[in-house]
Design a protein around this motif. Structure first.
Motif, PDB file in Angstrom:
ATOM      1  N   GLN A 290       0.579  -1.629  -0.080  1.00 13.71           N
ATOM      2  CA  GLN A 290       0.074  -0.211   0.210  1.00 13.71           C
ATOM      3  C   GLN A 290       1.270   0.927   0.216  1.00 13.71           C
ATOM      4  O   GLN A 290       0.680   2.180  -0.645  1.00 13.71           O
ATOM      5  N   ASP A 291       1.938   1.139   0.442  1.00 18.66           N
ATOM      6  CA  ASP A 291       2.938   2.810   0.284  1.00 18.66           C
ATOM      7  C   ASP A 291       3.377   2.430  -0.483  1.00 18.66           C
ATOM      8  O   ASP A 291       3.735   3.380  -1.196  1.00 18.66           O
ATOM      9  N   CYS A 293       2.658   1.857  -3.323  1.00 20.67           N
ATOM     10  CA  CYS A 293       1.632   2.213  -4.531  1.00 20.67           C
ATOM     11  C   CYS A 293       1.032   3.343  -4.107  1.00 20.67           C
ATOM     12  O   CYS A 293       0.804   3.930  -5.380  1.00 20.67           O
ATOM     13  N   ALA A 294       0.987   3.960  -2.939  1.00 24.69           N
ATOM     14  CA  ALA A 294       0.852   5.325  -2.411  1.00 24.69           C
ATOM     15  C   ALA A 294       1.168   6.421  -3.036  1.00 24.69           C
ATOM     16  O   ALA A 294       1.518   7.104  -3.691  1.00 24.69           O
TER      17      ALA A 294
END
Length: 374
Positions: A290-291, A293-294
């Protein structure tokens, strides 16, 4: 006074005692001789008068076969054979071979009993000993109360060997702790202070402990022992019941089942820990994705449509071409030009009406999908 048969009273006096005896002839031998209270009083008066006449002091009284000793001041032997009351104010009521040789000791009867402590008492029995001050033996055989204020009520081979100890009875019991108690049973020991043991092979070695032994084994190694200070321990071969319900049942199969259950629980706990670790690792990995992709720029959106239709690439460099009627016209860069005409020589914006005689083009790929499906 009338006595059964001829009799003779004999008074022997010396500086320390007065004795009397009654002798009967052979015809009277073996019959019981009853003497009333008045007769005994008269005998006592006569003995006292005889002693005073001869210059003696009446200090002790004796009755028996003539072999007993009453050398203690005011000692009394009421009857029996070979009894001794040698202490001050001692009493031996009867029996055989009993000895009360310390002040205020008393023996009621029995055989070979010894009251050797001040104010000690033996009611009867055989070969009992009360050697502590104020010690008491009620009866039985070879019981010993040899410390001050100890008590053995009865039984066989019991020992009260500490202050204020008590044994109610039984066999081979020992009360060796201060104020300890053994109410009865066999081979029980109360050696702790204020301890209590009962039953069979119960050992209360700790202070203020209580042990109840109800096992059938007679081996000393299998004795039921105390579990520590101020504890109560019960040993019972066939279980412990409260209001008819079993409690704390000592069953090997049950213990094995409990052990197996504990092992199973431990294994499950280990598996849960492993699964928890795997889940934690997966959550960490998801957080990392998630980190990532952000912080990454999203690429241009490309829509890809998958169909069963095969399209034809039409070259824009060609000045003339042929195609199949209704076929899509798409340039190499993906630009859609329309549909192939009915004549098959050009592209038009609307789908043409084609007949079944359409042929395959030389530069394109035939679209095998019907027009309705498209």
């Amino acid at each position: 006074r009338q006595l059964w048969g001829p009799e003779k009273f004999h008074f022997a006096t010396n500086s320390s005692r007065v004795t009397y005896s009654v002798n009967c002839d052979s015809a009277f031998s073996g019959r019981q001789l009853w003497v009333t209270t008045d007769v005994m009083r008269s005998i006592t008066r006569l003995a006292t008068v005889a002693a005073l006449v001869r210059g003696a002091t009446a200090q002790s009284a004796y009755g028996g076969d003539g072999s007993s000793d009453t050398s203690g001041w005011y000692g009394t032997v009421s009857g029996g054979v070979s009894n001794t009351a040698s202490g001050y104010y001692t009493v031996v009521a009867g029996g055989y071979g009993n000895t009360a040789d310390i002040a205020y000791g008393s023996i009621g009867g029995g055989v070979l009993n010894q009251a050797l402590g001040v104010v000690s008492t033996i009611a009867g029995g055989q070969q009992n000993e009360a050697s502590g001050s104020g010690a008491v033996v009620g009866g039985g055989v070879q019981n010993v109360a040899d410390v001050a204020y100890s008590t053995v009520s009865g039984g066989v081979y019991n020992d009260a060997t500490h202050y204020y100890t008590t044994i109610g009875g039984g066999l081979l019991n020992t009360a060796a702790g201060l104020s300890s108690t053994v109410p009865g049973g066999r081979e029980n020991t109360a050696s702790g202070t204020y301890s209590f043991s009962a039953g069979h092979h119960a050992v209360a070695a700790d202070s203020m402990s209580a042990v109840f032994g109800f096992q059938t084994s007679v081996a000393s190694a299998d004795a039921c022992g105390s579990m520590g200070t101020s504890t109560v321990h019960v040993c019972a071969d066939n279980g412990f019941f409260v209001n008819g319900n079993p409690c704390c049942y000592d069953d090997t199969s049950l213990q094995d089942a409990v052990a197996t259950l504990e092992e199973t629980v431990a294994s499950l706990q280990n598996q849960v820990q492993q699964q928890a670790q795997l889940l934690e690792n997966a959550l960490d990995a998801l957080a990392a994705v998630q980190d990532c992709c952000a912080t990454t720029t999203a690429p241009a959106t490309t829509t890809t449509t998958t169909t069963t239709t095969t399209t034809t690439t039409v070259s824009t460099t060609s000045t003339s071409f042929s195609c199949i009627c209704g076929e899509q016209c798409i340039l190499d860069d993906g630009t859609f030009l329309g549909w192939c005409t009915a004549a098959g020589d050009d592209c038009q914006s609307a789908p043409p009406i084609c007949d079944s005689t359409t042929t395959t083009s030389t530069t394109g790929v035939v679209d095998t999908t019907s027009r309705d499906d498209e």
